[in-house]
Design a protein around this motif. Sequence first.
Motif, PDB file in Angstrom:
ATOM      1  N   VAL A 269      23.401  10.947 -12.709  1.00 59.72           N
ATOM      2  CA  VAL A 269      22.767  12.270 -12.639  1.00 59.72           C
ATOM      3  C   VAL A 269      23.856  13.331 -12.557  1.00 59.72           C
ATOM      4  O   VAL A 269      24.793  13.207 -11.766  1.00 59.72           O
ATOM      5  CB  VAL A 269      21.828  12.351 -11.419  1.00 59.72           C
ATOM      6  CG1 VAL A 269      21.159  13.722 -11.354  1.00 59.72           C
ATOM      7  CG2 VAL A 269      20.773  11.253 -11.493  1.00 59.72           C
TER       8      VAL A 269
ATOM      9  N   CYS B 163      16.385  16.923  -2.452  1.00 57.19           N
ATOM     10  CA  CYS B 163      17.000  15.587  -2.514  1.00 57.19           C
ATOM     11  C   CYS B 163      16.684  14.807  -1.234  1.00 57.19           C
ATOM     12  O   CYS B 163      16.933  15.283  -0.132  1.00 57.19           O
ATOM     13  CB  CYS B 163      18.508  15.715  -2.688  1.00 57.19           C
ATOM     14  SG  CYS B 163      19.337  14.104  -2.687  1.00 57.19           S
ATOM     15  N   PRO B 164      16.157  13.595  -1.365  1.00 59.99           N
ATOM     16  CA  PRO B 164      15.766  12.831  -0.170  1.00 59.99           C
ATOM     17  C   PRO B 164      16.947  12.256   0.607  1.00 59.99           C
ATOM     18  O   PRO B 164      16.766  11.787   1.730  1.00 59.99           O
ATOM     19  CB  PRO B 164      14.900  11.705  -0.748  1.00 59.99           C
ATOM     20  CG  PRO B 164      15.384  11.525  -2.142  1.00 59.99           C
ATOM     21  CD  PRO B 164      15.811  12.889  -2.616  1.00 59.99           C
ATOM     22  N   VAL B 165      18.148  12.284   0.014  1.00 56.80           N
ATOM     23  CA  VAL B 165      19.276  11.629   0.686  1.00 56.80           C
ATOM     24  C   VAL B 165      20.503  12.535   0.813  1.00 56.80           C
ATOM     25  O   VAL B 165      21.611  12.063   1.070  1.00 56.80           O
ATOM     26  CB  VAL B 165      19.667  10.319  -0.042  1.00 56.80           C
ATOM     27  CG1 VAL B 165      18.578   9.273   0.109  1.00 56.80           C
ATOM     28  CG2 VAL B 165      19.976  10.573  -1.513  1.00 56.80           C
TER      29      VAL B 165
ATOM     30  N   ALA C   8      22.367  14.238  -1.317  1.00 56.67           N
ATOM     31  CA  ALA C   8      23.443  13.794  -2.213  1.00 56.67           C
ATOM     32  C   ALA C   8      23.997  14.929  -3.065  1.00 56.67           C
ATOM     33  O   ALA C   8      24.526  14.690  -4.146  1.00 56.67           O
ATOM     34  CB  ALA C   8      22.918  12.676  -3.113  1.00 56.67           C
ATOM     35  N   ASN C   9      23.858  16.157  -2.591  1.00 61.08           N
ATOM     36  CA  ASN C   9      24.343  17.306  -3.357  1.00 61.08           C
ATOM     37  C   ASN C   9      25.393  18.055  -2.561  1.00 61.08           C
ATOM     38  O   ASN C   9      25.351  18.086  -1.330  1.00 61.08           O
ATOM     39  CB  ASN C   9      23.183  18.260  -3.678  1.00 61.08           C
ATOM     40  CG  ASN C   9      22.180  17.621  -4.612  1.00 61.08           C
ATOM     41  OD1 ASN C   9      22.300  17.700  -5.823  1.00 61.08           O
ATOM     42  ND2 ASN C   9      21.188  16.952  -4.042  1.00 61.08           N
TER      43      ASN C   9
ATOM     44  N   VAL D 261      26.257  16.829  -7.942  1.00 58.60           N
ATOM     45  CA  VAL D 261      25.779  15.583  -7.341  1.00 58.60           C
ATOM     46  C   VAL D 261      26.972  14.786  -6.825  1.00 58.60           C
ATOM     47  O   VAL D 261      28.016  14.737  -7.470  1.00 58.60           O
ATOM     48  CB  VAL D 261      25.018  14.741  -8.393  1.00 58.60           C
ATOM     49  CG1 VAL D 261      24.510  13.438  -7.789  1.00 58.60           C
ATOM     50  CG2 VAL D 261      23.873  15.547  -8.979  1.00 58.60           C
TER      51      VAL D 261
ATOM     52  N   CYS E 218      24.104   9.424  -4.418  1.00 58.74           N
ATOM     53  CA  CYS E 218      22.882   9.550  -5.226  1.00 58.74           C
ATOM     54  C   CYS E 218      22.214   8.187  -5.412  1.00 58.74           C
ATOM     55  O   CYS E 218      22.881   7.184  -5.668  1.00 58.74           O
ATOM     56  CB  CYS E 218      23.252  10.145  -6.582  1.00 58.74           C
ATOM     57  SG  CYS E 218      21.867  10.304  -7.718  1.00 58.74           S
ATOM     58  N   ILE E 219      20.878   8.164  -5.296  1.00 60.08           N
ATOM     59  CA  ILE E 219      20.133   6.917  -5.515  1.00 60.08           C
ATOM     60  C   ILE E 219      19.360   6.968  -6.839  1.00 60.08           C
ATOM     61  O   ILE E 219      18.519   6.115  -7.097  1.00 60.08           O
ATOM     62  CB  ILE E 219      19.188   6.605  -4.333  1.00 60.08           C
ATOM     63  CG1 ILE E 219      18.208   7.755  -4.083  1.00 60.08           C
ATOM     64  CG2 ILE E 219      19.996   6.281  -3.080  1.00 60.08           C
ATOM     65  CD1 ILE E 219      17.134   7.446  -3.042  1.00 60.08           C
ATOM     66  N   HIS E 220      19.587   8.000  -7.639  1.00 58.25           N
ATOM     67  CA  HIS E 220      19.033   8.101  -9.000  1.00 58.25           C
ATOM     68  C   HIS E 220      17.513   8.155  -9.011  1.00 58.25           C
ATOM     69  O   HIS E 220      16.871   7.538  -9.868  1.00 58.25           O
ATOM     70  CB  HIS E 220      19.535   6.942  -9.871  1.00 58.25           C
ATOM     71  CG  HIS E 220      20.978   6.595  -9.624  1.00 58.25           C
ATOM     72  ND1 HIS E 220      21.387   5.386  -9.124  1.00 58.25           N
ATOM     73  CD2 HIS E 220      22.093   7.336  -9.754  1.00 58.25           C
ATOM     74  CE1 HIS E 220      22.694   5.382  -8.973  1.00 58.25           C
ATOM     75  NE2 HIS E 220      23.157   6.558  -9.349  1.00 58.25           N
ATOM     76  N   CYS E 221      16.961   8.882  -8.068  1.00 58.75           N
ATOM     77  CA  CYS E 221      15.499   8.981  -8.001  1.00 58.75           C
ATOM     78  C   CYS E 221      14.948   9.950  -9.043  1.00 58.75           C
ATOM     79  O   CYS E 221      13.759   9.915  -9.357  1.00 58.75           O
ATOM     80  CB  CYS E 221      15.058   9.412  -6.606  1.00 58.75           C
ATOM     81  SG  CYS E 221      15.478  11.128  -6.209  1.00 58.75           S
ATOM     82  N   GLY E 222      15.785  10.842  -9.542  1.00 59.92           N
ATOM     83  CA  GLY E 222      15.361  11.773 -10.582  1.00 59.92           C
ATOM     84  C   GLY E 222      14.641  13.011 -10.075  1.00 59.92           C
ATOM     85  O   GLY E 222      14.244  13.877 -10.858  1.00 59.92           O
ATOM     86  N   ARG E 223      14.496  13.115  -8.764  1.00 62.16           N
ATOM     87  CA  ARG E 223      13.747  14.243  -8.202  1.00 62.16           C
ATOM     88  C   ARG E 223      14.353  15.595  -8.602  1.00 62.16           C
ATOM     89  O   ARG E 223      13.646  16.525  -8.975  1.00 62.16           O
ATOM     90  CB  ARG E 223      13.723  14.101  -6.670  1.00 62.16           C
ATOM     91  CG  ARG E 223      13.057  15.236  -5.936  1.00 62.16           C
ATOM     92  CD  ARG E 223      11.566  15.163  -6.020  1.00 62.16           C
ATOM     93  NE  ARG E 223      10.935  16.286  -5.349  1.00 62.16           N
ATOM     94  CZ  ARG E 223       9.791  16.841  -5.751  1.00 62.16           C
ATOM     95  NH1 ARG E 223       9.161  16.372  -6.803  1.00 62.16           N
ATOM     96  NH2 ARG E 223       9.266  17.848  -5.104  1.00 62.16           N
ATOM     97  N   CYS E 224      15.665  15.707  -8.518  1.00 63.39           N
ATOM     98  CA  CYS E 224      16.301  17.003  -8.796  1.00 63.39           C
ATOM     99  C   CYS E 224      16.167  17.396 -10.268  1.00 63.39           C
ATOM    100  O   CYS E 224      16.107  18.584 -10.593  1.00 63.39           O
ATOM    101  CB  CYS E 224      17.763  16.994  -8.365  1.00 63.39           C
ATOM    102  SG  CYS E 224      18.745  15.703  -9.138  1.00 63.39           S
TER     103      CYS E 224
HETATM  104  S1  SF4 Z   1      18.689  11.997  -8.427  1.00 60.55           S
HETATM  105 FE1  SF4 Z   1      17.638  11.956  -6.423  1.00 60.55          FE
HETATM  106  S2  SF4 Z   1      19.179  11.172  -5.016  1.00 60.55           S
HETATM  107 FE2  SF4 Z   1      20.289  11.841  -6.831  1.00 60.55          FE
HETATM  108  S3  SF4 Z   1      20.893  13.948  -6.387  1.00 60.55           S
HETATM  109 FE3  SF4 Z   1      18.941  14.035  -7.498  1.00 60.55          FE
HETATM  110  S4  SF4 Z   1      17.366  14.120  -5.899  1.00 60.55           S
HETATM  111 FE4  SF4 Z   1      19.273  13.408  -4.928  1.00 60.55          FE
END
Ligand code: SF4
Length: 244
Positions: free
Chosen positions: A6, A23-25, A27-28, A41, A46-52
């Motif tokens: 990401v 971001c849930p963790v 990671a920014n 990022v 980053c856990i690659h959740c794709g939220r951002c």
């Molecule tokens: S992909 Fe998920 S974990 Fe990675 S920076 Fe975006 S929100 Fe955070």
Amino acid sequence: MTNVIVKTDEAKCAGCNKCIFECPVNANVAKIVNDKNKISVEPEKCIHCGRCIKICDHGARDYTDDTEEFFLRLSQGEKISVLVAPAIRSSFDDYKRLLGFLKQAGANLVFDVSFGADICTWAYLKAVKEQNLKSIIAQPCPVIVDYIQKYRPELIPNLAPIQSPAMCSAIYLKDYMGIDDRLAFISPCIGKKSEFEDPNTKDYISFNVTVGKLKDYIQSKGIRLSSCPSVEFDQCRANLGFTF
Ligand code: SF4
Ligand code: SF4
């Protein structure tokens, strides 16, 4: 080395900090570039959740996968077979024409990962019974696995001792059916790349081809799937695994 999946396009980043809050963790990280706030990022977090990617209002977040590399290698004549996630049935109007397109592009065999899901289900039932497992965390989702490995390592012993359907498929094809092609996996998941590059399973699946980037590729090349032949999956027919 940590995968950089990401990324931020700094030219588009407005420094609004929304990704930091979403971001849930955590990671920014913020930095000042030419007197402007830019958020990037931290790949190791980053856990690659794709939220951002989903919530960025400025189109400044994107991800990388192996779509371009996959088609480049096919065009160079490399022998590659393709695993396709069961979800393909809802991702394309007529997925059989996508299979036809892949064959026209040079893919050797095209398999439905539903059979890997059947193997996966069989392995879960076997493990629960034989190892008397009471509570396990299923691990088809690499984001969950990444999260546990990075943030909740005390839960690692609770992860199911069974690979994902994609990896079950790849192991079966390579170790039991003698297929020595490189394998690509078509799926909706951006995080699969981290699973495929895990030292325990590295080299089973070489390309993570996401549905999103595959659609971008098809559009950018002006390919009309409706003109491609309708093709069935190759052998390894599945049972209820297609519901995964
Ligand atoms: S992909 Fe998920 S974990 Fe990675 S920076 Fe975006 S929100 Fe955070
Ligand atoms: S949400 Fe998008 S525009 Fe806002 S800081 Fe994050 S990357 Fe930049």
